[in-house]
Design a protein around this motif. Structure first.
Motif, PDB file in Angstrom:
ATOM      1  N   MET A   1      33.712  37.755  13.156  1.00  0.00           N
ATOM      2  CA  MET A   1      33.918  37.125  14.460  1.00  0.00           C
ATOM      3  C   MET A   1      33.462  35.651  14.398  1.00  0.00           C
ATOM      4  O   MET A   1      32.396  35.366  13.854  1.00  0.00           O
ATOM      5  N   THR A   2      34.262  34.774  14.948  1.00  0.00           N
ATOM      6  CA  THR A   2      33.949  33.339  14.898  1.00  0.00           C
ATOM      7  C   THR A   2      32.668  33.063  15.685  1.00  0.00           C
ATOM      8  O   THR A   2      32.496  33.573  16.792  1.00  0.00           O
ATOM      9  N   ALA A   3      31.779  32.260  15.096  1.00  0.00           N
ATOM     10  CA  ALA A   3      30.497  31.992  15.755  1.00  0.00           C
ATOM     11  C   ALA A   3      30.692  31.182  17.030  1.00  0.00           C
ATOM     12  O   ALA A   3      30.106  31.490  18.069  1.00  0.00           O
ATOM     13  N   LEU A   4      31.521  30.149  16.941  1.00  0.00           N
ATOM     14  CA  LEU A   4      31.731  29.284  18.111  1.00  0.00           C
ATOM     15  C   LEU A   4      33.206  28.907  18.196  1.00  0.00           C
ATOM     16  O   LEU A   4      33.807  28.480  17.200  1.00  0.00           O
ATOM     17  N   VAL A   5      33.741  29.066  19.384  1.00  0.00           N
ATOM     18  CA  VAL A   5      35.102  28.575  19.645  1.00  0.00           C
ATOM     19  C   VAL A   5      35.033  27.692  20.887  1.00  0.00           C
ATOM     20  O   VAL A   5      34.579  28.134  21.949  1.00  0.00           O
ATOM     21  N   ILE A   6      35.447  26.450  20.714  1.00  0.00           N
ATOM     22  CA  ILE A   6      35.537  25.537  21.859  1.00  0.00           C
ATOM     23  C   ILE A   6      37.023  25.256  22.063  1.00  0.00           C
ATOM     24  O   ILE A   6      37.718  24.815  21.146  1.00  0.00           O
ATOM     25  N   ASP A   7      37.474  25.530  23.272  1.00  0.00           N
ATOM     26  CA  ASP A   7      38.906  25.495  23.528  1.00  0.00           C
ATOM     27  C   ASP A   7      39.213  24.500  24.647  1.00  0.00           C
ATOM     28  O   ASP A   7      38.844  24.714  25.794  1.00  0.00           O
ATOM     29  N   ASN A   8      39.839  23.402  24.270  1.00  0.00           N
ATOM     30  CA  ASN A   8      40.355  22.427  25.241  1.00  0.00           C
ATOM     31  C   ASN A   8      39.276  21.951  26.234  1.00  0.00           C
ATOM     32  O   ASN A   8      39.493  21.926  27.438  1.00  0.00           O
ATOM     33  N   LEU A   9      38.150  21.576  25.704  1.00  0.00           N
ATOM     34  CA  LEU A   9      36.972  21.242  26.532  1.00  0.00           C
ATOM     35  C   LEU A   9      37.024  19.790  27.012  1.00  0.00           C
ATOM     36  O   LEU A   9      37.191  18.868  26.222  1.00  0.00           O
TER      37      LEU A   9
ATOM     38  N   VAL B   1      26.685  19.532  22.971  1.00  0.00           N
ATOM     39  CA  VAL B   1      25.606  20.499  22.720  1.00  0.00           C
ATOM     40  C   VAL B   1      25.070  21.049  24.055  1.00  0.00           C
ATOM     41  O   VAL B   1      24.817  22.247  24.188  1.00  0.00           O
ATOM     42  N   SER B   2      24.940  20.170  25.047  1.00  0.00           N
ATOM     43  CA  SER B   2      24.451  20.621  26.363  1.00  0.00           C
ATOM     44  C   SER B   2      25.402  21.647  26.978  1.00  0.00           C
ATOM     45  O   SER B   2      24.969  22.624  27.603  1.00  0.00           O
ATOM     46  N   LEU B   3      26.694  21.435  26.802  1.00  0.00           N
ATOM     47  CA  LEU B   3      27.671  22.369  27.366  1.00  0.00           C
ATOM     48  C   LEU B   3      27.669  23.688  26.591  1.00  0.00           C
ATOM     49  O   LEU B   3      27.740  24.765  27.191  1.00  0.00           O
ATOM     50  N   VAL B   4      27.565  23.590  25.267  1.00  0.00           N
ATOM     51  CA  VAL B   4      27.568  24.816  24.450  1.00  0.00           C
ATOM     52  C   VAL B   4      26.335  25.658  24.750  1.00  0.00           C
ATOM     53  O   VAL B   4      26.385  26.887  24.741  1.00  0.00           O
ATOM     54  N   THR B   5      25.218  25.000  25.038  1.00  0.00           N
ATOM     55  CA  THR B   5      23.984  25.746  25.302  1.00  0.00           C
ATOM     56  C   THR B   5      23.853  26.151  26.776  1.00  0.00           C
ATOM     57  O   THR B   5      22.818  26.684  27.184  1.00  0.00           O
ATOM     58  N   GLY B   6      24.879  25.857  27.566  1.00  0.00           N
ATOM     59  CA  GLY B   6      24.907  26.321  28.950  1.00  0.00           C
ATOM     60  C   GLY B   6      23.990  25.556  29.882  1.00  0.00           C
ATOM     61  O   GLY B   6      23.697  26.039  30.977  1.00  0.00           O
ATOM     62  N   LEU B   7      23.524  24.380  29.487  1.00  0.00           N
ATOM     63  CA  LEU B   7      22.672  23.611  30.406  1.00  0.00           C
ATOM     64  C   LEU B   7      23.451  23.241  31.653  1.00  0.00           C
ATOM     65  O   LEU B   7      22.907  23.194  32.746  1.00  0.00           O
ATOM     66  N   TYR B   8      24.719  22.939  31.481  1.00  0.00           N
ATOM     67  CA  TYR B   8      25.613  22.849  32.631  1.00  0.00           C
ATOM     68  C   TYR B   8      27.011  23.265  32.205  1.00  0.00           C
ATOM     69  O   TYR B   8      27.315  23.338  31.019  1.00  0.00           O
ATOM     70  N   ASN B   9      27.819  23.555  33.198  1.00  0.00           N
ATOM     71  CA  ASN B   9      29.156  24.088  32.919  1.00  0.00           C
ATOM     72  C   ASN B   9      30.158  22.973  32.695  1.00  0.00           C
ATOM     73  O   ASN B   9      30.110  21.934  33.363  1.00  0.00           O
ATOM     74  N   ALA B  10      31.105  23.229  31.802  1.00  0.00           N
ATOM     75  CA  ALA B  10      32.170  22.253  31.554  1.00  0.00           C
ATOM     76  C   ALA B  10      33.132  22.243  32.735  1.00  0.00           C
ATOM     77  O   ALA B  10      33.349  23.268  33.381  1.00  0.00           O
ATOM     78  N   GLN B  11      33.695  21.070  32.981  1.00  0.00           N
ATOM     79  CA  GLN B  11      34.656  20.976  34.089  1.00  0.00           C
ATOM     80  C   GLN B  11      35.993  21.607  33.708  1.00  0.00           C
ATOM     81  O   GLN B  11      36.736  22.054  34.563  1.00  0.00           O
ATOM     82  N   GLN B  12      36.287  21.594  32.419  1.00  0.00           N
ATOM     83  CA  GLN B  12      37.553  22.202  31.969  1.00  0.00           C
ATOM     84  C   GLN B  12      37.364  22.773  30.573  1.00  0.00           C
ATOM     85  O   GLN B  12      36.622  22.220  29.765  1.00  0.00           O
TER      86      GLN B  12
ATOM     87  N   ASP C   1      37.004  26.200  27.702  1.00  0.00           N
ATOM     88  CA  ASP C   1      36.197  27.402  27.520  1.00  0.00           C
ATOM     89  C   ASP C   1      35.346  27.270  26.249  1.00  0.00           C
ATOM     90  O   ASP C   1      35.784  26.660  25.264  1.00  0.00           O
ATOM     91  N   ILE C   2      34.152  27.845  26.292  1.00  0.00           N
ATOM     92  CA  ILE C   2      33.260  27.875  25.127  1.00  0.00           C
ATOM     93  C   ILE C   2      32.872  29.328  24.902  1.00  0.00           C
ATOM     94  O   ILE C   2      32.363  29.981  25.825  1.00  0.00           O
ATOM     95  N   ARG C   3      33.097  29.826  23.690  1.00  0.00           N
ATOM     96  CA  ARG C   3      32.725  31.220  23.395  1.00  0.00           C
ATOM     97  C   ARG C   3      31.815  31.254  22.173  1.00  0.00           C
ATOM     98  O   ARG C   3      32.119  30.631  21.140  1.00  0.00           O
TER      99      ARG C   3
END
Lengths: 238, 267
Positions: free
Chosen positions: A1-9, A46-57, A59-61
């Motif tokens: 399973m992929t550790a991190l997927v950032i999609d169209n952030l 990094v702040s978005l990946v760690t959930g400190l705040y949510n991205a406006q657009q 997905d991060i998995r």
């Protein structure tokens, strides 16, 4: 399973767009470098990946758990070393470790045992009773790496952790974190220092909030120096 | 959320806050000296200010020192709550807040644990003050010292939640000093901490109305009544409601998708 997927952030602060349509992935057990000059958007990412705040657009998995919809399992599998030092200066090393362990559900005994192992591996085990304030910058960074590994994450994010360290300190940290990939840890290493990139690394070049290049580092260099290729991508080529 | 994990986190946060509070010896000393100065110097000058009136929960005429002690306990909780919110802003600027907020636990739990830890750390100092106040002949019934504990916890939670909510809206440490002055002093002086409501009403009905609407007054009254083994339902209800509202604001302010926190550029 992929550790991190950032999609169209995409994410912005007021009128300033900090990240724009970023796509990025980190394979399990890989050492992936996020390379970008200062102000490229690495810390925002990094702040978005760690959930400190949510991205406006977008997905991060993390291991298929969305950081927005299902943050707790995502954060449980994540270890982070932030660019900004985050240790409590007036607490001892072991108190800092125990605090972190408790936030990740470890009992004090478990946290102390694991802290001893991790600190020893990084050569700072003999300073565990010292106040963090009394440690050098390099030692503090080693403690932060040990702390990020305390709850045995499967994925480690390191954001410019070597900034301000001398060459020996930088190499020690880099070598240690690289060695962890052979134990199955996935690493995202954010940096602006080209000398930290190995030709075999998976590389993402971030500039002005956009991924300008993705692939193996040696493919980017292809016939040139990595520095020349990087400067060309970031618009500073001579 | 696994309860065992959550309880380890709560214990860890409690331990950290306790260590930090004990380590800050200046703050520790100030927390006890401040109310003693008010009691030993300020209150002496106003000894007979209450005249020959009997104010519930007191059953006889009292000296001003007796009246002011619950207000000074409230002041201790207020200062402590505000200083903890200052330390939240400090933690954010120093980066250690990130360690807390990236823990795999719901933010409301992490903030609640921090709030509870902050409230518990001040209680030994409050009890020390109440014991020292006996030298000024402020001697509530022995059981009052036990009965006041829930009132202290609820009041501490309310004032701490207020500080927590404030800290989520403050961007920089420097801005906090101004907020402290605009919050602590009006909240303390426009309340029943120093004068009873009837006395304020004599001088200024507007000020009396403000004092009545001030949740800090209700915290003081809850403590006052509990210390003399009486329950004040109105004060309890207002403190409980205000705690919930302030904590709701704090959780909203620290939500990753809402509030000021989300709009803040990375620091």
């Amino acid at each position: 399973m992929t550790a991190l997927v950032i999609d169209n952030l995409s994410h912005g602060f007021g009128a300033r767009q900090a990240l724009s349509q970023v796509n990025l992935s980190v394979e399990p057990g890989s050492f992936t470098v996020l390379l970008g000059p200062n102000g490229a958007g690495k810390t925002t990412l990094v702040s978005l990946v760690t959930g400190l705040y949510n991205a406006q657009q977008g997905d991060i998995r993390i291991f298929d758990h969305s950081i927005r919809r299902n943050p707790l399992p995502a954060l449980a599998s994540l270890g982070v070393v932030f660019q900004m030092p985050t240790l409590d200066l007036d607490m001892s090393v072991e108190q800092n470790m125990a605090y972190h362990g408790s936030l990740h559900g470890l009992s004090r005994r478990e946290a102390n045992e694991r802290a001893g192992e991790e600190l020893d591996r990084l050569g700072v085990g003999d300073r565990s009773r010292d106040k963090v304030r009394s440690l050098s910058g390099g030692m503090r960074r080693r403690v932060e790496i040990a702390r990020a590994l305390l709850h045995r994450p499967k994925f480690l994010i390191v954001d410019e952790a070597t900034a301000g360290l001398d060459v020996a300190g930088r190499q020690l940290l880099l070598k240690h974190v690289r060695s962890l990939c052979s134990e199955g840890l996935s690493v995202l290493w954010a940096t602006h220092m080209l000398e930290e990139v190995d030709p075999a690394d998976q590389l993402f070049v971030l500039h002005k909030g956009q991924v300008r290049w993705a692939g193996q580092a040696r493919e980017l260099a292809s016939g040139r120096t990595l520095e020349a290729a990087f400067l060309n991508l970031t618009g500073h080529a001579s | 959320m696994k309860m065992r994990y959550a309880m380890h986190a709560l214990a860890g946060i409690m331990r950290r806050e306790m260590l930090r509070f004990i380590g800050q010896q200046g703050r520790f000393a100030a927390a006890i000296v401040r109310p003693l100065v008010w009691l030993g110097i300020f209150a002496v000058g106003f000894r007979s200010v209450l005249g020959l009136s009997i104010i519930p929960p007191y059953e006889t005429y009292i000296l001003y020192e007796v009246y002011i002690v619950p207000g000074l306990v409230g002041m201790m909780l207020l200062f402590h709550g505000m200083q903890n919110s200052l330390s939240m802003v400090y933690d954010r600027e120093m980066g250690s807040m990130r360690v807390l907020l990236t823990a795999p636990l719901p933010r409301w739990w992490l903030l609640g644990a921090r709030l509870l830890a902050n409230t518990v750390t001040v209680l030994p100092i409050v009890y020390l003050f109440l014991l020292l106040a006996r030298f000024w002949d402020v001697r509530p019934p022995a059981f009052g010292y036990g009965a006041v504990l829930p009132a202290l916890i609820l009041s501490g939670l309310m004032l701490g939640a207020f500080g927590l909510a404030l800290s989520s809206f403050i961007r920089q440490l420097e801005n906090f000093a101004g907020v402290m002055n605009f919050v602590i002093f009006p909240m303390f002086f426009a309340s029943t901490a120093l004068y009873p409501l009837w006395r304020l009403d004599e001088v200024s009905p507007t000020l009396a109305a403000i004092a009545w609407a001030n949740p800090f007054s209700h915290a003081v009254e809850l403590i006052r009544f509990a210390l003399y083994l009486q329950f004040e339902p109105m004060a309890f209800a207002i403190c409980a409601l205000a705690s919930a509202v302030f904590f709701g604001f704090a959780v909203w302010g620290y939500d990753p998708g809402q509030g000021f926190w989300a709009r803040r550029a990375p620091e």
